[in-house]
Design a protein around this motif. Structure first.
Motif, mmCIF file in Angstrom:
data_model
loop_
_atom_site.group_PDB
_atom_site.id
_atom_site.type_symbol
_atom_site.label_atom_id
_atom_site.label_comp_id
_atom_site.label_asym_id
_atom_site.label_seq_id
_atom_site.Cartn_x
_atom_site.Cartn_y
_atom_site.Cartn_z
ATOM 1 N N PRO A 60 7.873 30.666 50.934
ATOM 2 C CA PRO A 60 5.936 30.936 50.925
ATOM 3 C C PRO A 60 5.633 29.880 49.637
ATOM 4 N N VAL A 61 4.195 29.125 50.210
ATOM 5 C CA VAL A 61 3.882 28.389 49.219
ATOM 6 C C VAL A 61 2.479 29.086 48.241
ATOM 7 N N GLY A 62 2.523 28.909 47.410
ATOM 8 C CA GLY A 62 1.462 29.535 46.746
ATOM 9 C C GLY A 62 1.223 30.718 46.083
ATOM 10 N N ALA A 63 0.415 31.216 45.245
ATOM 11 C CA ALA A 63 0.486 32.421 43.952
ATOM 12 C C ALA A 63 0.412 33.426 44.161
ATOM 13 N N THR A 64 0.646 33.962 46.216
ATOM 14 C CA THR A 64 0.929 35.414 45.780
ATOM 15 C C THR A 64 1.910 35.282 47.164
ATOM 16 N N PRO A 65 2.846 35.193 46.566
ATOM 17 C CA PRO A 65 4.403 35.258 47.568
ATOM 18 C C PRO A 65 4.135 36.147 48.366
ATOM 19 N N THR A 66 4.078 37.560 48.006
ATOM 20 C CA THR A 66 4.550 39.110 48.424
ATOM 21 C C THR A 66 3.383 39.205 49.392
ATOM 22 N N ALA A 67 2.177 39.039 49.190
ATOM 23 C CA ALA A 67 0.928 39.484 50.784
ATOM 24 C C ALA A 67 1.014 37.913 50.920
ATOM 25 N N THR A 68 1.527 37.115 51.331
ATOM 26 C CA THR A 68 1.673 35.947 52.021
ATOM 27 C C THR A 68 2.416 35.830 52.961
ATOM 28 N N LEU A 69 4.143 36.513 52.511
ATOM 29 C CA LEU A 69 4.773 36.888 52.994
ATOM 30 C C LEU A 69 5.229 38.116 54.149
ATOM 31 N N MET A 70 4.157 38.712 53.483
ATOM 32 C CA MET A 70 4.344 40.000 54.540
ATOM 33 C C MET A 70 3.544 39.741 55.638
ATOM 34 N N ALA A 71 2.089 39.112 55.137
ATOM 35 C CA ALA A 71 1.236 38.372 56.286
ATOM 36 C C ALA A 71 1.212 37.893 57.302
ATOM 37 N N ALA A 72 2.923 36.697 57.036
ATOM 38 C CA ALA A 72 3.795 36.050 57.457
ATOM 39 C C ALA A 72 4.335 37.279 59.135
ATOM 40 N N LEU A 73 5.431 37.533 57.992
ATOM 41 C CA LEU A 73 6.686 38.247 58.993
ATOM 42 C C LEU A 73 6.059 39.328 59.493
ATOM 43 N N ALA A 80 8.043 25.857 41.920
ATOM 44 C CA ALA A 80 7.694 24.801 43.194
ATOM 45 C C ALA A 80 8.431 23.895 42.931
ATOM 46 N N ASP A 81 8.997 22.641 44.167
ATOM 47 C CA ASP A 81 9.578 21.571 43.948
ATOM 48 C C ASP A 81 8.788 20.519 44.820
ATOM 49 N N PHE A 82 9.626 19.367 45.444
ATOM 50 C CA PHE A 82 9.836 18.551 45.682
ATOM 51 C C PHE A 82 9.833 19.632 47.299
ATOM 52 N N PHE A 83 10.733 20.125 47.507
ATOM 53 C CA PHE A 83 10.994 20.412 49.672
ATOM 54 C C PHE A 83 10.016 21.636 49.533
ATOM 55 N N LEU A 84 8.964 21.873 48.790
ATOM 56 C CA LEU A 84 8.189 22.623 49.055
ATOM 57 C C LEU A 84 6.765 21.903 49.551
ATOM 58 N N THR A 85 6.492 20.581 48.969
ATOM 59 C CA THR A 85 5.183 20.613 50.007
ATOM 60 C C THR A 85 5.065 19.792 51.239
ATOM 61 N N TYR A 86 3.458 18.950 51.114
ATOM 62 C CA TYR A 86 2.891 18.753 52.474
ATOM 63 C C TYR A 86 3.947 17.375 52.806
ATOM 64 N N GLU A 87 3.689 16.466 51.890
ATOM 65 C CA GLU A 87 5.313 15.747 52.213
ATOM 66 C C GLU A 87 6.426 15.794 52.286
ATOM 67 N N TRP A 88 6.859 16.782 52.278
ATOM 68 C CA TRP A 88 8.333 16.670 52.043
ATOM 69 C C TRP A 88 8.359 17.235 54.258
ATOM 70 N N PHE A 89 7.677 18.585 53.523
ATOM 71 C CA PHE A 89 7.199 18.706 55.222
ATOM 72 C C PHE A 89 6.826 17.765 56.321
ATOM 73 N N VAL A 90 5.807 16.537 55.969
ATOM 74 C CA VAL A 90 5.671 16.186 57.494
ATOM 75 C C VAL A 90 6.409 15.394 58.158
ATOM 76 N N TRP A 98 0.579 24.081 46.413
ATOM 77 C CA TRP A 98 2.369 24.215 46.098
ATOM 78 C C TRP A 98 2.277 23.946 44.341
ATOM 79 N N GLN A 99 0.843 23.233 44.316
ATOM 80 C CA GLN A 99 0.818 23.587 42.386
ATOM 81 C C GLN A 99 0.201 24.772 42.256
ATOM 82 N N GLU A 100 0.050 25.563 42.685
ATOM 83 C CA GLU A 100 0.120 27.375 42.491
ATOM 84 C C GLU A 100 1.571 28.509 41.935
ATOM 85 N N THR A 101 2.396 27.499 42.751
ATOM 86 C CA THR A 101 4.090 27.997 43.388
ATOM 87 C C THR A 101 4.500 27.976 41.860
ATOM 88 N N ARG A 102 4.980 30.064 42.107
ATOM 89 C CA ARG A 102 6.058 29.040 41.119
ATOM 90 C C ARG A 102 7.045 28.681 41.482
#
Length: 377
Positions: free
Chosen positions: A97-110, A30-40, A24-28
């Motif tokens: 996506p959460v993280g500093a590599t959103p393109t690779a993350t989204l591609m792998a996830a999808l 980022a806001d509170f809605f992308l945190t672990y705490e929000w999701f849980v 989350w800290q590495e995400t461009r």
């Protein structure tokens, strides 16, 4: 080669709390809605009728990104509709996506979603920030894994950009609106002792400044209950019990992360208006606002926004997102309009084809302006 771990329970997710926080800290933007705490917290309040699909992308034995998804089942005239989507439900404006590599993350996830057994009818990725962060990442990734998406603007959000400071912002506003705002505030100060209390804890991790100021939170709730919001039988206002309990549970953790921004306007030491926001890296997200109807004639809400915007400029904030939809006070201040997008893929099942046909029919006879007006109302 990237590997995807799919987590389906809070117990399984718990072991990745620190990983999620690092990403989350590495995400461009980022806001509170992308945190672990929000999701849980979201899951504990609204997960009863949903299924969790949190996708962790691993590369070289390290988690490099997270794509949180939920499977929502809703009834329809021809049976149950199962939608795989982001866990936001319009609480915030944007998601991804959460993280500093959103393109690779989204591609792998999808790719993982495309190759897994399909227990869903619709893949519906809403709240995508196409202009500022996503570009065409989402539709491109969907297309490359064989899920050609239908694109649609979803919601629009008036935004106040503050980069130039208070004087620059004021000079850019129409002179008539600027004079009216200052006249309202001057008259209010002539009749009352006007005081804006703004509480923005820096956070508890290393800063030891995480006071949630429950007195101010309760003042916001009391004002919401006294206003028109208190007469609503349902909905997502702060006066509604379900919303209040949800935001109350989030408030402490948001304070710990330094993401709370509470504003209460006092007239002669009496709370008259409030704005409850989230904030991260100088970007303020408006969540809920309201005012005491006893002060309606004195426009306390307008005074609060005026003082809050000036204070944000002094603090060096970057922008204030006023939330979805257009109202007069938002139009008075906003100098940019942000738009979120929706990318939808319908499965090849019979039900998926029916849903795609209905979507085509609705879009065929609706303009983009009509669609945005319905979504942002």
């Amino acid at each position: 080669m990237a590997r995807v771990l799919e987590l389906r329970s809070l117990d399984a997710l718990e072991g990745y709390r620190l990983v999620w926080h690092r990403l989350w800290q590495e995400t461009r933007r980022a806001d509170f809605f992308l945190t672990y705490e929000w999701f849980v917290t979201y899951w504990r309040h609204f997960g009863l009728d949903k299924q969790m699909r949190v996708l962790l992308v691993e590369s070289d034995r390290e988690i490099v990104g997270i794509v949180p998804l939920v499977l929502i089942t809703r009834p329809a005239s021809w049976g149950q509709i199962r939608t795989l989507t982001y866990p936001l439900d319009d609480w915030g404006g944007f998601y991804g996506p959460v993280g500093a590599t959103p393109t690779a993350t989204l591609m792998a996830a999808l790719r993982h979603v495309a190759d897994s057994p399909r227990d869903w009818n619709i893949l519906d990725l809403r709240w995508v920030d196409r202009t500022r962060t996503d570009g065409l990442r989402t539709p491109t990734a969907m297309q490359q894994v064989g899920m050609l998406p239908i694109a649609q603007p979803w919601m629009e959000y008036p935004v106040i950009e503050l980069v130039g400071g208070w004087d620059t912002l004021q000079q850019a506003r129409p002179a008539e609106r600027r004079r009216e705002t200052e006249r309202q505030l001057r008259r209010l100060k002539e009749r009352h002792d006007v005081r804006l209390v703004r509480h923005r804890p820096a956070g508890g991790r290393g800063r030891q400044d995480a006071d949630p100021r429950w007195d101010l939170f309760n003042a916001c709730v009391a004002l919401a209950e006294k206003s028109w919001q208190g007469r609503q039988a349902d909905g997502t206002t702060l006066a509604h019990a379900k919303t209040r309990d949800f935001l109350c549970d989030l408030h402490g953790t948001a304070s710990q992360l330094g993401c709370v921004d509470m504003n209460v306007l006092y007239l002669d030491d009496q709370p008259a208006a409030y704005a409850y926001n989230y904030v991260h890296q100088g970007r303020v997200l408006g969540l809920r606002t309201g005012y005491d109807p006893d002060f309606r004639a004195e426009c306390p809400g307008a005074a609060l926004i005026r003082l809050m915007v000036e204070d944000s400029c002094r603090r060096g904030d970057v922008e204030i997102d006023l939330g979805p939809g257009r109202t007069r006070f938002k139009n008075d201040w906003a100098n940019r309009l942000a738009v979120s997008y929706r990318y939808t893929y319908y499965s090849d099942s019979f039900r998926g084809r029916l849903l795609r046909l209905r979507r085509w029919w609705n879009d065929r006879f609706s303009s983009q302006e009509d669609i945005l007006a319905r979504r942002s109302a």
